[in-house]
Design a protein around this motif. Structure first.
Motif, short mmCIF file in Angstrom:
data_model
loop_
_atom_site.label_atom_id
_atom_site.label_comp_id
_atom_site.label_asym_id
_atom_site.label_seq_id
_atom_site.Cartn_x
_atom_site.Cartn_y
_atom_site.Cartn_z
N SER C 28 49.30 -23.83 8.11
CA SER C 28 49.04 -25.01 8.92
C SER C 28 49.89 -26.19 8.45
O SER C 28 49.61 -27.34 8.78
CB SER C 28 47.55 -25.35 8.87
OG SER C 28 47.19 -25.72 7.56
N GLY C 29 50.92 -25.90 7.67
CA GLY C 29 51.91 -26.93 7.39
C GLY C 29 51.80 -27.58 6.02
O GLY C 29 52.57 -28.47 5.68
N GLN C 30 50.86 -27.11 5.20
CA GLN C 30 50.69 -27.73 3.89
C GLN C 30 51.70 -27.16 2.89
O GLN C 30 51.91 -25.95 2.84
CB GLN C 30 49.27 -27.42 3.41
CG GLN C 30 48.65 -28.52 2.59
CD GLN C 30 47.17 -28.22 2.40
OE1 GLN C 30 46.39 -28.14 3.37
NE2 GLN C 30 46.78 -28.04 1.16
N TRP C 31 52.31 -28.00 2.10
CA TRP C 31 53.25 -27.55 1.06
C TRP C 31 52.47 -27.21 -0.21
O TRP C 31 51.80 -28.07 -0.78
CB TRP C 31 54.28 -28.63 0.81
CG TRP C 31 55.07 -28.48 -0.47
CD1 TRP C 31 55.12 -29.35 -1.51
CD2 TRP C 31 55.95 -27.39 -0.83
NE1 TRP C 31 55.95 -28.89 -2.51
CE2 TRP C 31 56.47 -27.68 -2.12
CE3 TRP C 31 56.30 -26.18 -0.21
CZ2 TRP C 31 57.35 -26.82 -2.79
CZ3 TRP C 31 57.18 -25.33 -0.89
CH2 TRP C 31 57.70 -25.66 -2.15
N PRO C 32 52.52 -25.97 -0.67
CA PRO C 32 51.74 -25.57 -1.86
C PRO C 32 52.41 -26.06 -3.14
O PRO C 32 52.96 -25.27 -3.91
CB PRO C 32 51.70 -24.05 -1.76
CG PRO C 32 52.89 -23.67 -0.96
CD PRO C 32 53.26 -24.82 -0.09
N ALA C 33 52.31 -27.36 -3.36
CA ALA C 33 53.06 -27.99 -4.45
C ALA C 33 52.68 -27.41 -5.81
O ALA C 33 53.56 -27.13 -6.64
CB ALA C 33 52.82 -29.51 -4.43
N ALA C 34 51.39 -27.20 -6.04
CA ALA C 34 50.96 -26.73 -7.35
C ALA C 34 51.48 -25.32 -7.61
O ALA C 34 51.95 -25.00 -8.70
CB ALA C 34 49.44 -26.76 -7.45
N ALA C 35 51.41 -24.47 -6.59
CA ALA C 35 51.89 -23.09 -6.75
C ALA C 35 53.39 -23.11 -7.04
O ALA C 35 53.88 -22.38 -7.90
CB ALA C 35 51.58 -22.28 -5.49
N TRP C 36 54.11 -23.96 -6.30
CA TRP C 36 55.54 -24.04 -6.53
C TRP C 36 55.83 -24.52 -7.95
O TRP C 36 56.71 -23.98 -8.64
CB TRP C 36 56.23 -24.95 -5.52
CG TRP C 36 57.67 -25.16 -5.89
CD1 TRP C 36 58.21 -26.24 -6.51
CD2 TRP C 36 58.74 -24.21 -5.74
NE1 TRP C 36 59.55 -26.04 -6.77
CE2 TRP C 36 59.90 -24.79 -6.30
CE3 TRP C 36 58.82 -22.92 -5.21
CZ2 TRP C 36 61.13 -24.14 -6.32
CZ3 TRP C 36 60.05 -22.27 -5.23
CH2 TRP C 36 61.19 -22.87 -5.79
N ALA C 37 55.08 -25.49 -8.39
CA ALA C 37 55.28 -26.01 -9.74
C ALA C 37 55.10 -24.90 -10.76
O ALA C 37 55.86 -24.79 -11.73
CB ALA C 37 54.30 -27.15 -10.02
N ALA C 38 54.12 -24.04 -10.54
CA ALA C 38 53.88 -22.92 -11.46
C ALA C 38 55.05 -21.94 -11.43
O ALA C 38 55.48 -21.43 -12.47
CB ALA C 38 52.58 -22.22 -11.09
N VAL C 39 55.57 -21.70 -10.23
CA VAL C 39 56.73 -20.80 -10.10
C VAL C 39 57.93 -21.40 -10.83
O VAL C 39 58.66 -20.71 -11.55
CB VAL C 39 57.06 -20.59 -8.60
CG1 VAL C 39 58.42 -19.93 -8.42
CG2 VAL C 39 55.96 -19.74 -7.94
N GLU C 40 58.11 -22.69 -10.67
CA GLU C 40 59.24 -23.37 -11.29
C GLU C 40 59.07 -23.41 -12.81
O GLU C 40 60.03 -23.22 -13.56
CB GLU C 40 59.36 -24.78 -10.70
CG GLU C 40 60.76 -25.34 -10.83
CD GLU C 40 60.99 -26.59 -10.00
OE1 GLU C 40 60.12 -26.93 -9.15
OE2 GLU C 40 62.02 -27.23 -10.20
#
Lengths: 356, 386, 356, 386
Positions: C28-40
């Motif tokens: 629905s358009g939300q950016w999964p910032a926390a998940a990305w941060a974990a990946v990074e």
């Protein structure tokens, strides 16, 4: 002759004559002269000829149904071709010779044949390719495009030399090298509007009908086999995987049958005007597609049995593999429809479909 | 669900020299073999060619040297195999023995059998056929009725065989048959009570009759056994374990290049007929088939690598066979729409002749070695569904 | 970091983070910032970057396996794109910004982008279409073909305006309108031999791997569902018709997996020279074909359940339907292979296949 | 084997005037409806459009005049149906009632139900939904657990319903539901003991919750019944004969134009995108699809003709549905390879939006109204194999 009597009588004749033994003999190059004589005796080759031109007043749809019926028996005789040649000759006001007749299954006779004046006579030279049963034809009817319009030429043995060929069903498909001087009685303008493209479409219709007949028969044989053949303690037909395949086979038979019917109607309703080619194109394409799928599923279900020379299945499947390529394969007719659709445009597509 | 791993196939760098050698050999050998004959794929029979393959050391490649083999790697064997099949070489005279019967004897035969027969196979001088199917047993091998009964020692010992085998490929040219038959029990025992016997086809009581295939060609035979007496040591492996032995043969032979190269001759002639500047349509179709071929070859070589390591990739092999048969069957259907030519065995055009051959043989590609339906059932079982 | 530890740790991270709830929110358009941060945080976006350029010395095949793994979780983050952008920047000797990075998924940057001298700086104008996650990118790496060779440009927010778009999986595919003045530090020649066509092939490899991962997961979900779901008193998986379909699904997964592996190897073995494009073309085509078949069979087996927004299946199938069209669909790559085969000729076909 | 006849469809000459009239109407009505909305096919909902269809007399066309119908032929109805579907008109507000619920009430309803409800359907003012599937009953309808228990006369009579229905299309916009549920026995009785009830969706105790489909759209619903009390005459037809009644509905509705026109909007946009001079490749692909469409339409009209004559072409209808779904599902797969465009619901290009819609909805084409596997099982039974 009443319609259903004709159909029934013909079917009985086919069943009686076109036995597995005869099919095998024909496969090895034998001409089933007696069977053909019986077919001719019944008048079937004249079924498309109008009563006033020597025909028996058979309704066109009933005449075409004979081709379907013959297809279901894998009849190894040029019934469809002789019907077409007789129709062509009758339309040109020419007498129809007895015996199996040949036609040339090419969309355009241009390039291959040249018809020129030769005093009071005509001279025809060139090559007719893959003429069905050319080797036994008592005459060949060729449609040649001239400036003045299409012209029918009647050739007789001696007018050509034969190079024998066969399709993969073992049916003769002979190359005729022609160099003939034809007197005026053997050259006449075709019936109005009849062009090589037309004749090609008629050929496609006849092959579609024959395929529909053969496909129905293959379905019947396969369902019967699945009901009888026991594997792993049960008839094949009880296995769900087999059932799913036979359902697909049945749907292909349905589509092929309806497609061929549509083509037959288009041909039957013609009266002087141009042929409605769209249903014919759709039929040749659809029957061709069904032919491949049908052959493939039927062999898959029959297993090795279907591969033996002794079994009747391959007489039908090899014809399906041959017929789908004769008088234009799926691509040829798809292209023709596709071009027509492109011309009609997006918003013309549906009206074109409902008019087909 | 079990994970279906296809590990990277072994690097082929080591075998490139061998590949070049095989290509050179085949180029000369097959120079005059027209495409219509190449289209026969593994059904092409040429005893002289097989002998020359043997002389080159390209039969029995992985077997021990003491039995005439060459102790080369399975990967080297794979290279020879795929090169010969892709070139349409006539391998039928040695192929069945090399692929199936020889390995069976190597594993389960008597020392005498190994010593006398294997070197002749390796030399390309000994043709085998496989007696499996019967009139009422197609895919259902447990339904075989051919029976071998022990002959009392007092009467000379050995086995007395009665029954009929169908679809026996090249029985009329073979010296031996591996006969699958019942030695004990009945059909109610299903797989139990079946055995494999080595049959010298010159033994009295054996009648071999041709079965013509739908194109009228003679590859298949009916082989009738009437009171045929075989020696006691005709038994291969263990009495009653015929089924198990056959299954382990079959599983390994589901994934070789023979499972996706059957229509290769047609694909090659298609490329030839289309020429250097095909239409976009034709280029897309050929490009797609080539991509499938590249991927199938990778899958097949991956299985070969697993076999070489002694793993048991039965499920993977079944997947390759299923995909391979689809690919082989698709080629004629695609090719015929791209080139204007009717299929015609006797045509002067090679494309038409190859097309005719392939169209008529394609249905068998998903029958031989177990039908598609059975194969998919095996795969489903491998997925844990049965 | 050892190879299997990397793979396992990443997989655990993906499983933990990319939950059905997160997938729905992303949809629905939300950016999964926390998940990305974990990946990074784990350093995954730098996996393709050589150690000397700031990477962690991950083997290329192991790096590519991360993309496959992320695909199997339908991870709604630009991991593949950031890996690619970082690789591109590193190759050009440029520093790699933190955060999700963008690339332009077009085969040829010509026509869409113009790079011109502007005093000591450069000016880049034009449009980058369907840039994955362009809206959240902290930088975008673009490869522009110049007379002198390919040039890498590093863009930062402010250099573009975003028109938001999405693929049918709900993943951002944004159009960036670019008008930027770039100082010399943000423009550098690409590593030798790296062209837009190359980058496109690399993108195709990454999508192939992601598809292979997603397909394997779909197979797993479908087999599991068939084992659990009871219809007509038996688990679905006990029906022969279902078994036959699942066998086809398994064969598609096998083919896609092997095809993607082949592409990954081609990419991994590259060292300065040109890419072996044939295995990559074959992979994108084969995975794309498998993607369609897989989605179709999986939905057929799942029935209406698979159609609900709540079910995880469609996060995978909608990605398959999207990814097969990104970086070239089947036709694009088939044409490329077909032209190469035509050039090699009939007798060159088999050598070309064995060399692929 | 029973012969599967498809007699020639009735001549359409008589209906051509009606067809022209419908086309005219739709041309004006849908002038502003973009292809991406036309792609919704029978899922498009527009109450105003349905009322105008009713005003034209194009709903309930074959029903008796006394119930608001127009006593026109099934063939005339067919023409209206195929024209509206081919044009992508939003029929959902009247379609289910016109096609399924109305005929059910006409056949099995009470006189009161017929008199009050049918005219409203005919006017395009009354939307129905069908309560069939449940959480644990998909294709296996005999597994329904929703139960209607008779309420004792002393307590007011009627039925008390408890249970949950899933995938109920447009329940959130409908006035009525035809509820399929169990009134007697249990799942062990299989089809026995099931009935159909007419449910006014405003009855207390009914909760309707949206189920979003995979594209996030809201067509489906979950409908929960908690001690919902329905009047005694809510029963449609006979108690315990729900299954039989449903089956006869389904059989007739397997073969209409809705079974092969679901992707029509995409086919039209494909032709538009390709323009007047497509490549040979594209022309062949479109030509082939057009041929299939022509043949499917003939098959479907043939079945309509049989239905009109009071025949029972169950097997034929199943064949048409199977072929139709394959055709509908093939179109997006072919279209996407012919036009360079990614599927994108929000694209500015209509082709991309229609493609996206069709790709995501296509899997349902072989699920709705019974899965492909079940359908083929029915066909196999028709061939005499079960």
């Amino acid at each position: 002759m009443s319609d259903s009597i004709l159909a029934d009588t013909a079917q009985r004749l086919f069943a009686e004559r076109f036995t597995p033994e005869l099919l095998r003999a024909a496969d090895s190059g034998q001409w089933p002269a007696a069977a053909w004589a019986a077919v001719e005796e019944m008048g079937l080759p004249l079924a498309l000829v109008p009563e006033e031109a020597g025909g028996f007043g058979v309704d066109t749809l009933d005449a075409l149904a004979l081709v379907r019926s013959a297809g279901s028996f894998a009849a190894p005789v040029p019934l469809a071709e002789t019907m077409l040649a007789a129709w062509l000759l009758a339309g040109a006001g020419m007498a129809i010779p007895a015996g199996p007749l040949g036609i040339a299954p090419t969309q355009s006779a241009k390039g291959d044949l040249a018809l020129t004046r030769d005093g009071a006579s005509w001279r025809l030279t060139g090559t007719a390719h893959r003429v069905p049963w050319g080797r036994v034809a008592t005459a060949v009817a060729l449609l040649v495009e001239q400036e003045s319009g299409s012209v029918v030429c009647l050739l007789e043995p001696g007018d050509w030399t034969v190079e024998e060929g066969r399709n993969i069903a073992g049916e003769p498909r002979d190359t005729l090298r022609i160099d003939a001087v034809l007197d005026a009685a053997r050259v006449a303008p075709a019936a109005p509007g009849v062009t090589p493209a037309d004749l090609f479409a008629m050929g496609a219709t006849l092959r579609s009908l024959a395929m529909a007949g053969a496909i129905e028969r293959v379905l019947e044989l396969t369902v019967q086999y699945a009901g009888e053949r026991v594997q792993f303690g049960r008839p094949l037909g009880k296995f769900q995987a087999v059932q799913q395949n036979l359902a697909i086979l049945a749907s292909q038979a349905a589509a092929a049958g309806a497609a061929a019917d549509g083509a037959a109607e288009a041909l039957a309703e013609r009266s002087g005007g141009p042929l409605r080619v769209l249903p014919i194109a759709a039929a040749k394409l659809r029957c061709g597609e069904a032919a491949g799928l049908t052959a493939s599923i039927a062999h898959q279900m029959h297993g090795a049995i279907g591969f033996t020379h002794e079994h009747v299945l391959h007489h039908l499947t090899r014809r399906l593999w041959s017929w789908r390529d004769e008088f234009g394969n799926e691509s040829v007719w798809a292209l023709r429809i596709g071009r027509e659709v492109a011309e009609a445009g997006a918003d013309g597509l549906w009206p074109l479909v409902t008019a087909a | 669900m079990p994970r279906i791993a296809f590990p990277p196939p072994p690097s082929s760098a080591a075998t490139e020299a061998l590949r070049a050698e095989v290509r050179d050999f085949l180029k000369t050998e097959l120079a005059d073999r027209p495409p219509r004959l190449r289209a026969e794929s593994w059904n092409g029979f040429d005893a002289a060619f097989s002998r020359r393959m043997g002389a080159r050391g390209w039969i029995a490649m992985t077997w021990p040297k003491q039995y005439g083999g060459h102790e080369r790697s399975a990967l080297e064997r794979y290279v020879v195999l795929e090169e010969t099949l892709a070139a349409g070489a006539p391998v039928a005279a040695h192929w069945i023995a090399d692929r199936q019967s020889g390995p069976l004897l190597l594993k389960n035969g008597t020392e005498e059998q190994r010593r006398t027969i294997l070197p002749r196979i390796a030399a390309g001088e000994c043709t085998f056929c496989i007696g499996m199917s019967e009139p009422d047993s197609g895919s259902d091998l447990a339904a075989v009725r051919t029976r071998a009964v022990p002959v009392p020692e007092a009467e000379g010992g050995g086995w007395r065989v009665n029954g009929t085998k169908l679809w026996t490929t090249y029985a009329h040219k073979a010296q031996y048959m591996i006969l699958f038959c019942r030695t004990d029990g009945g059909t109610e025992d299903r797989q139990g009570g079946t055995s494999q016997l080595l049959v010298d086809l010159t033994t009295p009581g054996i009648t071999i009759r041709p079965i013509l295939d739908l194109s009228g060609a003679h590859h298949f035979n009916e082989v009738v056994f009437e009171d045929v007496v075989l020696p006691a040591d005709a038994l291969i492996g263990n009495r009653g374990e015929g089924w198990t032995q056959v299954m382990s043969e079959l599983a390994y032979e589901r994934s070789g290049p023979e499972r996706f190269l059957s229509s290769m001759a047609l694909l090659i002639e298609l490329v030839r007929a289309l020429g250097p500047s095909p239409s976009g349509h034709a280029a897309i179709a050929v490009g797609r088939l080539t991509a499938h071929l590249i991927v199938l070859r990778r899958l097949s070589r991956s299985v070969a690598g697993m076999l070489d390591k002694g793993e048991n990739p039965t499920l993977q092999a079944s997947l390759v066979k299923d995909l391979g048969a689809l690919f082989e069957q698709e080629i004629p259907e695609i090719a015929r729409q791209l080139v204007e030519a009717e299929p015609d065995l006797e045509s002067t055009r090679e494309f038409s002749a190859v097309l005719a051959h392939t169209v008529m043989n394609a249905p068998a590609f998903s029958l031989r070695g177990g039908t598609r339906e059975i194969l998919r059932g095996i795969i489903a079982r491998g997925l844990g569904l049965r």
